[in-house]
Design an enzyme around this catalytic site. Structure first.
Site, PDB file in Angstrom:
ATOM      1  N   GLU A  36       0.794  -1.241   0.000  1.00 18.59           N
ATOM      2  CA  GLU A  36       0.000   0.000   0.000  1.00 18.59           C
ATOM      3  C   GLU A  36       0.820   1.282   0.000  1.00 18.59           C
ATOM      4  O   GLU A  36       0.619   2.151   0.843  1.00 18.59           O
ATOM      5  CB  GLU A  36      -0.969  -0.019   1.193  1.00 18.59           C
ATOM      6  CG  GLU A  36      -1.847  -1.258   1.226  1.00 18.59           C
ATOM      7  CD  GLU A  36      -2.822  -1.276   2.393  1.00 18.59           C
ATOM      8  OE1 GLU A  36      -2.753  -0.401   3.264  1.00 18.59           O
ATOM      9  OE2 GLU A  36      -3.676  -2.187   2.412  1.00 18.59           O
ATOM     10  N   GLU A  61      -6.023 -10.754  -1.362  1.00 18.01           N
ATOM     11  CA  GLU A  61      -6.899 -10.557  -0.188  1.00 18.01           C
ATOM     12  C   GLU A  61      -8.357 -10.474  -0.610  1.00 18.01           C
ATOM     13  O   GLU A  61      -9.090  -9.579  -0.190  1.00 18.01           O
ATOM     14  CB  GLU A  61      -6.494  -9.278   0.553  1.00 18.01           C
ATOM     15  CG  GLU A  61      -5.017  -9.225   0.913  1.00 18.01           C
ATOM     16  CD  GLU A  61      -4.619  -7.956   1.652  1.00 18.01           C
ATOM     17  OE1 GLU A  61      -5.497  -7.232   2.150  1.00 18.01           O
ATOM     18  OE2 GLU A  61      -3.402  -7.692   1.719  1.00 18.01           O
ATOM     19  N   SER A 110      -3.668 -15.554  58.625  1.00 14.02           N
ATOM     20  CA  SER A 110      -2.234 -15.368  58.447  1.00 14.02           C
ATOM     21  C   SER A 110      -1.643 -14.558  59.607  1.00 14.02           C
ATOM     22  O   SER A 110      -1.775 -14.955  60.767  1.00 14.02           O
ATOM     23  CB  SER A 110      -1.979 -14.716  57.087  1.00 14.02           C
ATOM     24  OG  SER A 110      -0.620 -14.750  56.783  1.00 14.02           O
TER      25      SER A 110
HETATM   26  C1  XIL Z   1      -6.111  -6.547   8.151  1.00 14.17           C
HETATM   27  C2  XIL Z   1      -6.478  -7.706   9.047  1.00 14.17           C
HETATM   28  O1  XIL Z   1      -7.364  -8.533   8.376  1.00 14.17           O
HETATM   29  C3  XIL Z   1      -7.076  -7.200  10.324  1.00 14.17           C
HETATM   30  O2  XIL Z   1      -7.290  -8.256  11.243  1.00 14.17           O
HETATM   31  C4  XIL Z   1      -6.158  -6.183  10.956  1.00 14.17           C
HETATM   32  O3  XIL Z   1      -6.782  -5.612  12.069  1.00 14.17           O
HETATM   33  C5  XIL Z   1      -5.814  -5.084   9.979  1.00 14.17           C
HETATM   34  O4  XIL Z   1      -5.277  -5.654   8.833  1.00 14.17           O
HETATM   35  N1  XIL Z   1      -4.839  -4.805   3.580  1.00 14.17           N
HETATM   36  C6  XIL Z   1      -3.863  -5.677   4.011  1.00 14.17           C
HETATM   37  C7  XIL Z   1      -4.097  -6.575   5.143  1.00 14.17           C
HETATM   38  O5  XIL Z   1      -2.809  -5.753   3.376  1.00 14.17           O
HETATM   39  O6  XIL Z   1      -2.949  -6.816   5.869  1.00 14.17           O
HETATM   40  C8  XIL Z   1      -5.178  -6.038   6.042  1.00 14.17           C
HETATM   41  O7  XIL Z   1      -5.446  -7.014   7.030  1.00 14.17           O
HETATM   42  C9  XIL Z   1      -6.396  -5.698   5.251  1.00 14.17           C
HETATM   43  C10 XIL Z   1      -6.091  -4.606   4.247  1.00 14.17           C
END
Ligand code: XIL
Length: 738
Positions: free
Chosen positions: A150, A259, A641
């Site tokens: 990111e 993700e 005690s």
């Molecule tokens: C998220 C997790 O799923 C959560 O449990 C945590 O609180 C925050 O991070 N982008 C990413 C992941 O690259 O690492 C993130 O994961 C979600 C967004």
């Protein structure tokens, strides 16, 4: 029996999740195209049913949080591998591939990395050490890493395409190049990815493309692009996904969808800036979810020449970082496959057109949307399953301790007496809880994914009440989750492990007596002193009725508050009276002046000053202010005690004052200690079975043999702690004033 049930459950799950295609999971359906992965938390890799589901459906895994910068290196050079190791071992043992996530990110990174405004050189050194440590530890099992996560901005109008993170401000985009170089250095074989969200947005995808191209031209070892894939049912379109892949394909040979989840509300993206509002999951919402999965998978399949892996972000809706209300995954909260699962697996075409995005609703203050809004980072809610693994033999029925502060979940206790702690002190280096198993220095907490510290006792604690404290970076503090109780000469945190016999000190709907705070003048110490006086429910109804009095002492580290608070003496009395087990009497507790005595200084302890306060000042005060039987037969003295030591000394030195004696974990009387048989009507001695019960038994026998009315009591399974003394009071009370 338990094993069998678990197996049966696991089997049922397997059967139900694959319908007619026995043991064929998503991974099998996509064997020819790409691997199918899943992001996992601690519970997923320790719970039997969830483990079975992973094995069946997936051939790649990602640690949802446990390999991130802060959880692995919460402080510079201090590594915490427990969670990451557990996931890596599961992958190793099951032959599942592991994606590493992630090495450099602006989020979930220890404050130590950039918080002290280091120079670029210092930051690079820290970064290199971190990457070296994490990558080399999991070299054998992690085949690719999300090296930088990111780094591009979402602000469409921004001139500068990069996210204005602390690392970017310090180093410009050079930090990206460095991170990839360090990762390659640590593992020349792993595939290295740049990973981002909103990656199908035409503006952002161009930025990602430009950055990767520039880096590659400069010789930076980027092998692939990770498309996070946090989508919703309104977007992106299949065409947008297709276009983004086509673009990325021009610059890298490997693309992973890293993700994937699809929200059924209209929020998208990778940061925690969504409302978690649920929508009503109607059949048409279910169809739209299935259709959107069908669309994006069709685009992924089209590009299976570059896409090697598609990873779902979480196992089932119950685990989803979006909250289960978003209904985002192919498996629901019970890990049952949804319609979407069938659409993915059977590679179906979408049934309907894409739904129209609903008109935007105003967002509540402070919850600015990602598109266009400022990027205020919201903290993820804490979820126990992300932090605490399921453990063989440990029941998952943890509930807040009854001694917690209002609204505090932690510490939590389960029905076996295991305790889970969580304290939110993100900048701490080391947190240890003084409670744990005997002599091993307590329970060390470890930093978890959300920056808080968590830990579980190694074994079950004794039932009953325990004092404890935290050691944070060498200093003693209390647990902010627990209420405080005076013990060990300070207000300590307290926790209650529910005892099987807790009913006798429970607060019930019975007539309750009063506990009054009394301030009496002490001439010998020239100050007002405090006592708590329990008067039974019927006290005062008849002005002529007189009551006997028990003077009840605390131990070395407590004070006059202890018996009525953590001791629940008043409730024990109320319950005994309600059950008709005792004749009502008064209980008086004052400070026994024990706190100043140092360990080792006991030899010179005479209790002389306290004797004066108790016998010559407090007893006359109580007799003149309460309806008491103001003579020896109406008085008992007992103590726990060191309060027992005081009881023994004072009752022997002043035989004319008390007729009943009680020593609770506080020594014993020998027959020869007592000058005359007539001076005492009853002697009660007790301790916990984990103390020295033989001493109590033998001395009680000796007293009996010498003709005394003596009673011994041993509290089963308890040590030198309050449950021993609560039980002792319950056993002693019926023997008094007879
Ligand atoms: C998220 C997790 O799923 C959560 O449990 C945590 O609180 C925050 O991070 N982008 C990413 C992941 O690259 O690492 C993130 O994961 C979600 C967004």
């Amino acid at each position: 029996m338990k094993q069998i049930t678990r197996l049966a459950l696991a089997t049922a799950l397997v059967v139900s999740s694959v319908a007619n295609t026995w043991a064929q999971g998503l991974k099998d359906a996509y064997k020819k195209e790409f691997m199918i992965g899943v992001a996992v938390n601690q519970r997923n890799v320790t719970n039997t049913e969830q483990m079975a589901l992973i094995r069946q459906e997936f051939n790649s895994m990602t640690a949802e949080n446990d390999m991130k910068p802060e959880p692995t290196e919460p402080q510079e050079g201090q590594f915490n591998w427990a969670g990451a190791d557990r996931i890596a071992n599961f992958a190793r043992q099951n032959g599942i591939k592991l994606r590493g996530h992630c090495l450099m990110w602006h989020s979930q990174i220890g404050r130590w990395m950039l918080g002290d405004n280091p120079t670029k050189e210092v930051f690079y050194q820290r970064m290199r050490n971190h990457i070296q440590a994490v990558v080399s530890r999991y070299k054998d099992v992690v085949y690719c890493w999300d090296v930088v996560n990111e780094a591009m901005t979402d602000d469409r109008n921004a001139q500068d395409p990069y996210r204005q993170s602390a690392m970017y401000k310090l180093c410009g985009d050079e930090f990206i190049a460095k991170a990839f170089q360090f990762a390659r250095e640590a593992d020349p074989k792993a595939l290295l990815f740049y990973n981002d969200y909103n990656e199908c947005d035409p503006v952002k995808s161009q930025r990602i493309f430009n950055m990767v191209k520039k880096m590659k031209n400069a010789g930076v070892p980027i092998d692939g692009i990770g498309m996070q894939g946090h989508y919703n049912i309104y977007g992106p379109t299949e065409d947008e996904v297709d276009k983004a892949i086509q673009l990325y394909k021009q610059v890298v040979k490997h693309i992973h969808v890293t993700e994937l989840d699809i929200r059924v509300n209209e929020e998208m993206g990778g940061q925690l800036q969504f409302s978690r509002e649920g929508v009503n999951v109607t059949d048409s919402v279910k169809q739209h979810l299935a259709d959107q999965y069908a669309r994006v998978f069709r685009a992924f399949r089209k590009h299976s020449d570059v896409i090697d892996c598609v990873t779902f972000w979480n196992l089932g809706d119950r685990d989803s970082w979006l909250g289960q209300n978003n209904y985002p995954l192919p498996f629901d909260t019970e890990y049952k496959p949804k319609l979407a699962y069938t659409y993915i697996k059977e590679k179906k075409a979408p049934k309907w057109d894409m739904p129209k995005r609903p008109a935007p609703r105003p967002r509540p203050q402070g919850q600015q949307g990602r598109r266009g809004g400022p990027q205020a980072q919201q903290r993820a809610p804490f979820k126990p399953e992300l932090a605490f693994p399921e453990m063989e033999g440990v029941k998952e029925d943890f509930a807040p301790s009854t001694k917690n502060q209002p609204g505090q979940d932690y510490p939590m206790v389960n029905s076996q007496g295991y305790v889970r702690f969580r304290v939110d002190i993100p900048d701490a280096r080391e947190v240890t809880v003084s409670l744990g198993l005997g002599g091993r220095g307590g329970t060390k907490l470890a930093k978890t994914y959300d920056g808080s510290f968590v830990g579980q006792t190694e074994g079950p604690m004794d039932e009953g009440f325990h004092y404890y404290h935290l050691t944070v970076d060498g200093g003693t503090v209390n647990d902010p989750g627990a209420q405080n109780y005076y013990g060990s000469t300070r207000w300590e945190s307290g926790i209650e492990i529910p005892a099987h016999d807790r009913d006798f000190y429970a607060m019930k709907n019975v007539p309750h007596g009063l506990v009054s705070q009394v301030l009496f003048w002490s001439e010998s110490t020239k100050q007002c002193r405090r006592a708590f006086v329990y008067t039974p429910p019927t006290y005062g109804q008849n002005k002529k009725e007189k009551f006997p009095v028990l003077y009840l002492q605390h131990g070395w580290g407590e004070d006059e508050t202890a018996w009525m608070t953590q001791g629940h003496a008043n409730l024990i009395m109320d319950n005994l009276i309600a059950e008709g087990k005792i004749k009502p009497f008064i209980v008086v507790c004052t400070y026994g002046m024990t706190n100043e005595i140092r360990f080792g200084g006991l030899g010179g302890f005479t209790a002389k000053e306290f004797e004066t306060v108790l016998v010559d000042e407090l007893v006359p005060y109580i007799d003149s202010h309460f309806q008491t039987i103001a003579k020896k037969e109406g008085r008992a003295m007992a103590g726990l005690s060191m309060g027992g030591m005081e009881t023994k000394t004072i009752t022997l030195r002043r035989p004319e004052v008390f007729a009943y004696y009680g020593l609770l974990s506080g020594g014993q009387y020998a027959p020869e200690d007592i000058k005359s048989k007539d001076q005492v009507k009853m002697i009660f001695q007790s301790c916990g079975s984990k103390e020295r019960p033989d001493g109590i038994r033998q001395s009680t026998e000796a007293l009996k043999a010498a003709g005394f009315n003596a009673h011994g009591y041993v509290s089963e399974g308890t040590a030198h702690e309050f449950l021993t003394w609560r039980r002792s009071l319950k056993e002693m009370a019926p023997l008094l004033f007879k």
